[in-house]
Every structure is written in structure tokens, then in C-alpha cells.
Design a protein around this motif. Structure first.
Motif, short mmCIF file in Angstrom:
data_model
loop_
_atom_site.label_atom_id
_atom_site.label_comp_id
_atom_site.label_asym_id
_atom_site.label_seq_id
_atom_site.Cartn_x
_atom_site.Cartn_y
_atom_site.Cartn_z
N ILE A 147 0.72 -1.24 -0.12
CA ILE A 147 0.07 -0.19 -0.06
C ILE A 147 0.85 1.26 0.04
O ILE A 147 0.65 2.30 -0.69
N ALA A 150 2.07 1.78 -3.56
CA ALA A 150 1.22 2.09 -4.56
C ALA A 150 0.76 3.62 -4.16
O ALA A 150 0.33 4.42 -5.30
N ARG A 157 -3.79 -0.19 -5.80
CA ARG A 157 -2.88 -1.20 -4.71
C ARG A 157 -3.02 -2.84 -5.83
O ARG A 157 -1.98 -3.48 -6.08
#
Length: 253
Positions: A147, A150, A157
Motif C-alpha cells: 500500500i 502504491a 494497489r
């Protein structure tokens, strides 16, 4: 590859090979090499005809599209290949000895190999992998997760996870762990810092997690790995030339 620099083309993919890089040439392969050097490049070649070799090679990550690897101590492989030359009589004893050397070669390959060269080739041709790799290399000491990557790259994600795995052949979590273990291994071999400090510098928050991750890769604890490999430190900055190769060949002639 023992010296100089080459370009390798396999199935339309381009790889830049440097000292310590190797590649798997499969039956029917369309691999083509192009040298940058004015002098002949030195390669080690070993033929693996045992059917058991293929699943082993797949198991250590040498799959279709991921045929390039890197080893830190190529002189160890050189000595094994040269040793094969003294067992060429065709006798049962020599055949058994050659089989033993082949398995020793595979064992050493599993122990020393990283897929960093394969990742380097993918990175050169794919901007997504290049961005992810750059972020991981900059932040691996931090407790980063999918996460975080991303978010930093402004990507979904699930999309990032799927694309990274499809292109690189490994999950992002495994790649982060791969980088951390590589950094830890380099510290173990090139410094005298404590295991606690290695754990911290490699980005692990727990000595137990670090030890378990390290054992999955090297099949031994970090402390034991350092102890067993101390005698190889002098081979880190290798410089192999024709003169050294001739000396090794003289030993078996």
C-alpha cells in the motif's frame, strides 16, 4: 561471464551482461550475443543433461523469461568447470565424478545466485518496474508494504500488485524481502557489524523475522552464513584473465 561486457538477446529481450552475470541457454534457444569489448570475452559453459536439472532450475527462479542471473563469486564456478576437464576418460568413475561436480555446481548456483540481473533487464525496458525498484531501494530500511508503494506511485494497489507480479515473476512483498536479504548478505560478508545492526540496516524490525527470512533463502542462520563464508571475502573483487585461466588449466593437465 568472467570479463568485459556483452549484450544478450533472448526471445526479443535484451540483457546487458557484466562480470559475474550468467544465463541459461535452453535447447532450441535463439540467444544471440554481441560484445562491447575489443578483446574476447571469457565465459564458463557447463552442459546439464540430467532431467532432474530442469525442475531444480525452475525451483531457484530460472524460468522462461527469467534466464539471466548474477553470482558474487564466479571464481568458485570456474574451479568446478576446470575440474571437469580432469575427468574425461569416459570411465564409470569419471562419469560419477562429473555427476558429483554437476550437483555441486547446482548447489553453489542456488546458494550464490540472485535474480538481480533479471530484474535489471526488466527494469531497463519497463517504466513501472523501474519506478517500483527505485522506491524500494530508497525505502527498504523502512517498514514499507504494498500500500505504501502504491500510494507513492499514485497507483491502485491491486493493479500494481498484479502488474508487478506478471512482469517481474515475483510478488512485490517477495521483491522487498529479496532486496533486504541481499543488503543483509552484503553486510554479513563485508563488515563486522553485529547481527542486531545487520537486522536494523536491512530494514527488519525483528531479529526473529530477519533470521527466518534469511534461512528461507540461504538454508542457515545469518551467523552461520557469515562464519562459513568468511574465507570467500577475498573473491568479492575478482579479476579473472587468460593468465589465471591458464594456471588453472595447468593444474589439471
Amino acid at each position: 561471464m568472467l570479463n568485459c561486457e556483452d549484450e544478450l538477446f533472448i526471445s526479443g529481450m535484451r540483457f546487458t551482461l557484466r562480470r559475474g552475470d550468467g544465463f541459461l541457454s535452453r535447447p532450441g534457444s535463439d540467444a544471440v550475443q554481441q560484445s562491447f569489448s575489443q578483446h574476447p570475452c571469457l565465459y564458463l559453459w557447463i552442459s546439464l543433461v540430467d532431467k532432474l536439472s530442469e525442475p531444480f532450475l525452475r525451483g531457484i527462479g530460472l524460468t522462461e523469461g527469467h534466464d539471466v542471473f548474477f553470482v558474487r563469486y564466479p571464481t568458485l564456478f570456474l574451479k568446478l568447470v576446470v575440474a571437469c576437464l580432469s575427468h574425461n576418460s569416459g570411465s564409470v568413475t569419471d562419469e560419477l565424478e562429473l555427476n558429483s561436480i554437476s550437483y555441486h555446481f547446482l548447489h553453489l548456483l542456488a546458494e550464490e545466485m540472485t535474480l538481480e540481473s533479471g530484474m535489471r533487464a526488466v527494469t531497463q525496458s519497463n517504466p513501472l518496474i523501474r519506478q517500483v525498484k527505485g522506491f524500494v531501494l530508497e525505502h527498504y530500511k523502512e517498514p514499507i508494504k504494498l500500500i505504501d508503494v502504491a500510494s507513492a506511485l499514485n497507483m491502485n494497489r491491486s493493479y500494481l500488485s498484479r502488474e508487478f507480479h506478471e512482469i517481474s515473476g515475483m510478488t512485490l512483498k517477495n521483491y522487498i524481502d529479496h532486496i533486504r536479504i541481499k543488503k543483509a548478505t552484503d553486510l554479513l560478508l563485508s563488515s563486522d557489524v553485529s547481527l542486531g545492526e545487520v537486522t536494523k540496516r536491512a530494514g527488519y524490525r525483528s531479529a526473529e523475522v530477519f533470521s527466518n527470512s534469511f534461512k528461507r533463502v540461504h538454508a542457515m542462520s545469518p551467523g552461520k552464513y557469515r562464519q562459513l563464508h568468511r574465507d570467500r571475502l577475498t573473491e568479492t573483487d575478482f579479476d579473472i584473465d587468460l593468465e589465471l585461466l591458464q594456471l588453472l588449466l595447468d593444474d589439471v593437465s
